[in-house]
Design an enzyme around this catalytic site. Structure first.
Site, PDB file in Angstrom:
ATOM      1  N   ASN A 222      -9.096  -3.369  -2.397  1.00  0.00           N
ATOM      2  CA  ASN A 222      -9.476  -1.985  -2.905  1.00  0.00           C
ATOM      3  C   ASN A 222      -8.290  -1.729  -4.063  1.00  0.00           C
ATOM      4  O   ASN A 222      -7.423  -1.700  -4.324  1.00  0.00           O
ATOM      5  CB  ASN A 222      -8.807  -0.980  -1.943  1.00  0.00           C
ATOM      6  CG  ASN A 222      -9.251   0.484  -2.408  1.00  0.00           C
ATOM      7  OD1 ASN A 222      -9.323   0.711  -3.569  1.00  0.00           O
ATOM      8  ND2 ASN A 222      -8.938   1.248  -1.302  1.00  0.00           N
TER       9      ASN A 222
ATOM     10  N   ARG B 250      -8.087   0.775  -5.902  1.00  0.00           N
ATOM     11  CA  ARG B 250      -7.390   1.859  -6.064  1.00  0.00           C
ATOM     12  C   ARG B 250      -5.818   1.841  -5.372  1.00  0.00           C
ATOM     13  O   ARG B 250      -5.100   2.779  -5.383  1.00  0.00           O
ATOM     14  CB  ARG B 250      -8.038   3.040  -5.513  1.00  0.00           C
ATOM     15  CG  ARG B 250      -8.964   3.211  -6.538  1.00  0.00           C
ATOM     16  CD  ARG B 250      -9.993   4.419  -6.142  1.00  0.00           C
ATOM     17  NE  ARG B 250      -9.377   5.658  -6.522  1.00  0.00           N
ATOM     18  CZ  ARG B 250      -9.569   6.786  -6.054  1.00  0.00           C
ATOM     19  NH1 ARG B 250     -10.526   7.048  -5.014  1.00  0.00           N
ATOM     20  NH2 ARG B 250      -8.812   7.929  -6.318  1.00  0.00           N
ATOM     21  N   CYS B 251      -5.838   0.717  -4.429  1.00  0.00           N
ATOM     22  CA  CYS B 251      -4.468   0.723  -3.623  1.00  0.00           C
ATOM     23  C   CYS B 251      -3.387  -0.106  -4.430  1.00  0.00           C
ATOM     24  O   CYS B 251      -3.429  -1.403  -4.702  1.00  0.00           O
ATOM     25  CB  CYS B 251      -4.995  -0.043  -2.327  1.00  0.00           C
ATOM     26  SG  CYS B 251      -3.624  -0.223  -1.413  1.00  0.00           S
ATOM     27  N   ARG B 252      -2.346   0.439  -4.602  1.00  0.00           N
ATOM     28  CA  ARG B 252      -1.251  -0.303  -5.256  1.00  0.00           C
ATOM     29  C   ARG B 252      -0.858  -1.594  -4.617  1.00  0.00           C
ATOM     30  O   ARG B 252      -0.671  -2.706  -5.261  1.00  0.00           O
ATOM     31  CB  ARG B 252       0.173   0.586  -5.272  1.00  0.00           C
ATOM     32  CG  ARG B 252       1.131   0.098  -6.174  1.00  0.00           C
ATOM     33  CD  ARG B 252       2.446   0.967  -6.321  1.00  0.00           C
ATOM     34  NE  ARG B 252       2.686   1.578  -4.997  1.00  0.00           N
ATOM     35  CZ  ARG B 252       3.698   0.963  -4.259  1.00  0.00           C
ATOM     36  NH1 ARG B 252       4.312  -0.126  -4.626  1.00  0.00           N
ATOM     37  NH2 ARG B 252       4.041   1.489  -3.117  1.00  0.00           N
TER      38      ARG B 252
END
Length: 113
Positions: A7, A9-11
């Site tokens: 993902n 958008r996931c750090r």
């Protein structure tokens, strides 16, 4: 071949991907929110992770809290829920050969490389 269910958008997912890119060249990136894994794929991933389906669920997601929390759900039903709502899948998942790991913390991914 190393596969990451990613993902962007996931750090933690981005950090895990960066480690993979540093350590290996042959990476397949699956943006699982855009291309959700099938029930069959999830069943195999869970087997590779050697966990129960419930251990793959992000329980703080609104979809979980509003629709499934506290309900009795079989493992088969739960895998279908994860396929239908991929936002509920814990991330990132890295698979190499017949082993898999959830990259939390991201450095754990080195264990299967």
């Amino acid at each position: 071949m190393t596969t990451i269910y990613h993902n962007p958008r996931c750090r933690k997912s981005r950090e895990t991907l960066a480690i993979l890119e540093e350590k290996t060249e042959d990476i397949t990136i699956v943006k699982y929110l855009e291309t959700p894994p099938s029930v069959e794929e999830l069943t195999e991933i869970i087997k590779f992770l050697n966990i129960s389906p419930i251990d793959l669920v992000r329980k703080n997601e609104t979809v979980w809290k509003e629709n499934y929390k506290g309900k009795e759900i079989t493992n088969t039903e739960l895998i279908s829920v994860l396929s239908k709502h991929p936002i509920l899948i814990e991330r990132p998942i890295v698979i190499k050969d017949n082993k898999a790991i959830i990259g939390r913390p991201p450095q754990k991914v080195v264990d299967i490389l």
